[in-house]
Write an enzyme that holds these catalytic residues in place. Structure first.
Site, PDB file in Angstrom:
ATOM      1  N   GLN A 201      -1.042  46.784  77.531  1.00 54.01           N
ATOM      2  CA  GLN A 201      -1.080  46.704  78.995  1.00 54.01           C
ATOM      3  C   GLN A 201      -2.102  45.637  79.378  1.00 54.01           C
ATOM      4  OE1 GLN A 201       1.117  49.288  80.870  1.00 54.01           O
ATOM      5  NE2 GLN A 201       1.832  48.752  78.823  1.00 54.01           N
ATOM      6  N   ARG A 221      -3.419  50.397  84.906  1.00 54.25           N
ATOM      7  CA  ARG A 221      -3.382  48.939  84.986  1.00 54.25           C
ATOM      8  C   ARG A 221      -1.955  48.451  84.783  1.00 54.25           C
ATOM      9  NH1 ARG A 221      -6.809  46.176  82.730  1.00 54.25           N
ATOM     10  NH2 ARG A 221      -8.349  47.823  82.467  1.00 54.25           N
ATOM     11  N   ALA A 242       1.436  54.602  88.582  1.00 52.95           N
ATOM     12  CA  ALA A 242       1.739  54.042  87.271  1.00 52.95           C
ATOM     13  C   ALA A 242       1.597  52.519  87.286  1.00 52.95           C
ATOM     14  CB  ALA A 242       3.146  54.451  86.845  1.00 52.95           C
ATOM     15  N   HIS A 243       1.826  51.909  86.119  1.00 52.89           N
ATOM     16  CA  HIS A 243       1.589  50.464  85.997  1.00 52.89           C
ATOM     17  C   HIS A 243       2.509  49.656  86.910  1.00 52.89           C
ATOM     18  CE1 HIS A 243       4.350  50.583  82.151  1.00 52.89           C
ATOM     19  NE2 HIS A 243       4.997  50.921  83.229  1.00 52.89           N
ATOM     20  N   ASN A 244       1.910  48.590  87.454  1.00 54.70           N
ATOM     21  CA  ASN A 244       2.608  47.611  88.294  1.00 54.70           C
ATOM     22  C   ASN A 244       3.029  48.153  89.663  1.00 54.70           C
ATOM     23  OD1 ASN A 244       3.792  47.033  85.215  1.00 54.70           O
ATOM     24  ND2 ASN A 244       2.929  45.264  86.246  1.00 54.70           N
TER      25      ASN A 244
END
Length: 342
Positions: A201, A221, A242-244
């Site tokens: 990540q 991240r 969550a990511h993004n």
């Protein structure tokens, strides 16, 4: 504090009868619990019945409600009583102020950049290449990891963790126990059921200015792009991003919400508690979701959206579920009848 001095905290001037200007106010209190020295507010007509028996010294209310205020109470007429209460509440805030000093037990890297008048409480850790802006407040046992940035006047309550390269803007508040910059849930399946290959990540978390984040939240991240929370967003306790994920400006998320990866939530949105959002969808600006909404598709226009079944008497609920189970067979029967009629 004298009433006239208290009201100076409002962004627009408010007139006070000369005879009431010097009244001493020492607390905010609900209408039905207010005593002499209390100030209260009436933000909804459903609480109007409490006015007559209230013992408050002063009450914030609208011009429409002025005539319902007892003569024994000073009426403070404002456009929005609840907003006025929000402004004035800070005059009674008991949150400890920063000392502007670094506690001797804090571990601060020589390679960190620490601004002026920064408070760093006991056992906090500031790693190499981290930056902490002027007048920031780092609570006890916080970790500001390598390369992370904390903007000026931002406050981290106790036990907040900012992992590497996380950026937090100015005038933010992050409550205790929150972790920002943890690895997103990114894995590629290995063949023949051999498990999962982790995906590094490599993105960051970037948080804008005047953002508030509640206790025990987890914000991952980005996998490649950054996870972003824009200016003036507010996030309640126990929320997972969550990511993004992107959260737009001034959006509000209530407790226990989960938003899956790469979902983009627009500006001025809101979501009630325990709502869940699937990944890779776009939510239009000014979209609002009631509690426990299950959001599986994006929105293209502003509006109010709901899902889920409100609680009801158990017998009625069981009858409704039994009927839902019969929908397929009912559909087939109706379809057969329509074909015969044709």
């Amino acid at each position: 504090m004298q009433l006239k001095h208290l009201l100076e905290a409002l962004p627009s001037p408010v007139s006070v009868p000369e005879s009431a200007a010097a009244i001493e106010i020492n607390e905010f209190a609900p209408l039905d619990k207010a005593k002499a020295g209390s100030i209260s507010f009436l933000a909804s007509a459903k609480y109007r019945r409490l006015l007559e028996s209230s013992e408050a010294s002063a009450i914030l209310l609208t011009e429409k409600e002025r005539e319902n205020c007892p003569s024994s109470i000073t009426a403070i007429v404002v456009d929005d009583p609840y907003l006025a209460y929000a402004y004035l509440s800070h005059q009674f805030d008991l949150t400890p102020k920063g000392s502007g000093h670094i506690h001797p037990t804090a571990l601060v890297s020589d390679a960190a950049q620490i601004g002026r008048d920064v408070t760093i409480e006991a056992y906090a850790v500031i790693e190499a290449d981290a930056e902490v802006g002027d007048n920031a407040h780092i609570g006890a046992h916080c970790i500001v990891s390598e390369g992370a940035k904390v903007g000026e006047f931002t406050r981290l309550q106790h036990h907040v963790t900012l992992l590497h390269r996380v950026e937090v803007g100015t005038h933010c508040l992050i409550q205790s126990g929150t972790v920002i910059g943890s690895n997103g849930f990114g894995y590629a399946p290995l063949p023949e059921g051999k498990g999962w290959q982790p995906i590094a990540q490599t993105g960051r978390v970037k948080i804008g200015h005047y953002v508030e984040i509640g206790a025990n939240c987890t914000i991952d991240r980005g996998a490649i792009e950054d996870t972003v929370i824009e200016d003036r967003a507010i996030i309640d306790n126990l929320v997972h991003l969550a990511h993004n994920v992107t959260i737009g400006r001034a959006t509000a998320l209530a407790a226990q919400i989960g938003i899956a990866g790469s979902t983009h939530v627009g500006a001025n949105c809101s979501a009630g508690g325990q709502s869940g959002f699937t990944g890779h969808i776009n939510i239009a600006d000014n979209s609002h979701f009631t509690g426990q909404a299950m959001v599986t598709k994006g929105t293209t226009e502003a509006g109010l959206y709901s899902s889920g079944i409100p609680a009801q008497a158990s017998g009625l609920w069981r009858k409704m579920v039994a009927r839902i189970r019969k929908l397929d067979s009912l559909f087939e029967r109706v379809d057969a009848i329509e074909k015969k009629l044709k």
